[in-house]
Design a protein around this motif. Structure first.
Motif: not given
Length: 331
Positions: A61-76
């Motif tokens: 739901p957001s690309v600016t929120n660090q919460v989802f950045a952490d999730l994406l880092r795990g995916v990558m």
């Protein structure tokens, strides 16, 4: 057909394509529905449907929120060394936009899907079910997964945060919330459950806004709460941005933390351990959620689905200076 069989669309798809992954009871229900509805499989359509891309769709739901950045880092990190590649899309917290993005991703025949949360619209759930690929809902847990799920219990996390404040001797505990997406609503439900059980519930202690979270919003919410209920002695904030803004407002007013005001945040961003005083926060394992979601999809594609469809990674209350009013007292 899914409705007639009393099973999910995903289960129908698996019963037709990979029946070994479906229980005998579910296969029997699907077979009964097929006979009742006169369904005839289309071999050409099935052949086309079997052609899969290497894409793993990731809906956040957001690309600016660090919460989802952490999730994406795990995916990558998890897709490294696999033949798959993630494709990220941003719903901006809008259900209708999520539906449109899922329809777009469906045309790409993804190998798997990772979607944030458990509150998809009925249309979104139907689209996900019709994709015929492994689906993992992340960031929270619930009783009705589309397919698989990994996250934490936000109601339980909210309860733990408020119990900690009560254990430290605070009694007029407020709740500050911004954005108030479904996960924030569940944290609020945990707050209310504990306050009601303790006989301390007061609607005036809850101050929220639909605005996105920021330090300035947190400060304003803290000011509004103190104006309405000056005897507030602690706050549970729905995230760390709000908590830090609340801390700044208390310092501006000369309120000592934690003796006069206790503060607990949520998500445990790095800044919580670096502020002065440091901020108590609920840590959620977002990197692990992203990493393991990819692992779950890859395992399902290799016919080695996790034994449990719902995985609760739990949470950790990181107790720091902002709520440590009683030395040696912990939850």
């Amino acid at each position: 057909m899914a409705e007639a069989a009393g099973v999910s669309v995903v289960t129908v798809s698996r019963a037709l394509r990979t029946p070994d992954l479906v229980s005998q009871a579910a296969r029997d229900r699907v077979d009964t529905a097929i006979r009742a509805l006169g369904y005839v499989p289309n071999p050409a359509a099935q052949a086309l449907a079997s052609a899969r891309s290497r894409i793993i769709g990731v809906v956040i739901p957001s690309v600016t929120n660090q919460v989802f950045a952490d999730l994406l880092r795990g995916v990558m990190d998890a897709v490294e060394g696999t033949p798959h590649a993630p494709q990220f899309v941003n719903t901006r917290f809008h259900g209708a936009r999520e539906e449109d993005l899922l329809r777009m991703l469906a045309t790409q025949r993804p190998a798997g899907m990772i979607v944030t949360g458990t509150d998809q619209t009925a249309a979104s759930r139907a689209i996900l079910g019709d994709m015929g690929c492994p689906v993992v809902q992340v960031m929270e847990t619930g009783p009705d997964p589309v397919d698989m799920m990994i996250g934490c219990d936000h109601v339980a996390a909210g309860r733990a945060a408020v119990r900690h404040l009560l254990d430290q001797g605070y009694r007029r505990v407020g709740f500050l919330g911004a954005r108030m997406d479904p996960r924030a609503q569940r944290r609020l439900a945990g707050y209310r459950a504990v306050m009601e059980a303790a006989g301390l519930d007061d609607p005036a202690l809850v101050v929220t806004t639909a605005e996105p979270s920021s330090y300035s919003v947190g400060g304003r919410l803290m000011g509004d709460l103190l104006s309405a209920t000056p005897d507030t002695d602690a706050v549970f904030c729905n995230n760390d941005d709000v908590a830090l803004g609340a801390l700044f407002e208390c310092q501006r007013r000369g309120l000592r933390i934690p003796s006069r005001m206790g503060i607990v945040g949520f998500n445990d961003l790095d800044i919580s351990a670096c502020s002065v005083p440091t901020i108590t926060s609920v840590r959620t394992h977002r990197y692990d959620m992203g990493h393991r979601a990819v692992e779950m999809i890859v395992a399902a594609l290799e016919d080695a689905r996790p034994a449990e469809a719902v995985i609760d990674l739990g949470f950790t209350l990181m107790e720091r200076q902002s709520s440590r009013r009683l030395e040696g007292k912990t939850t």
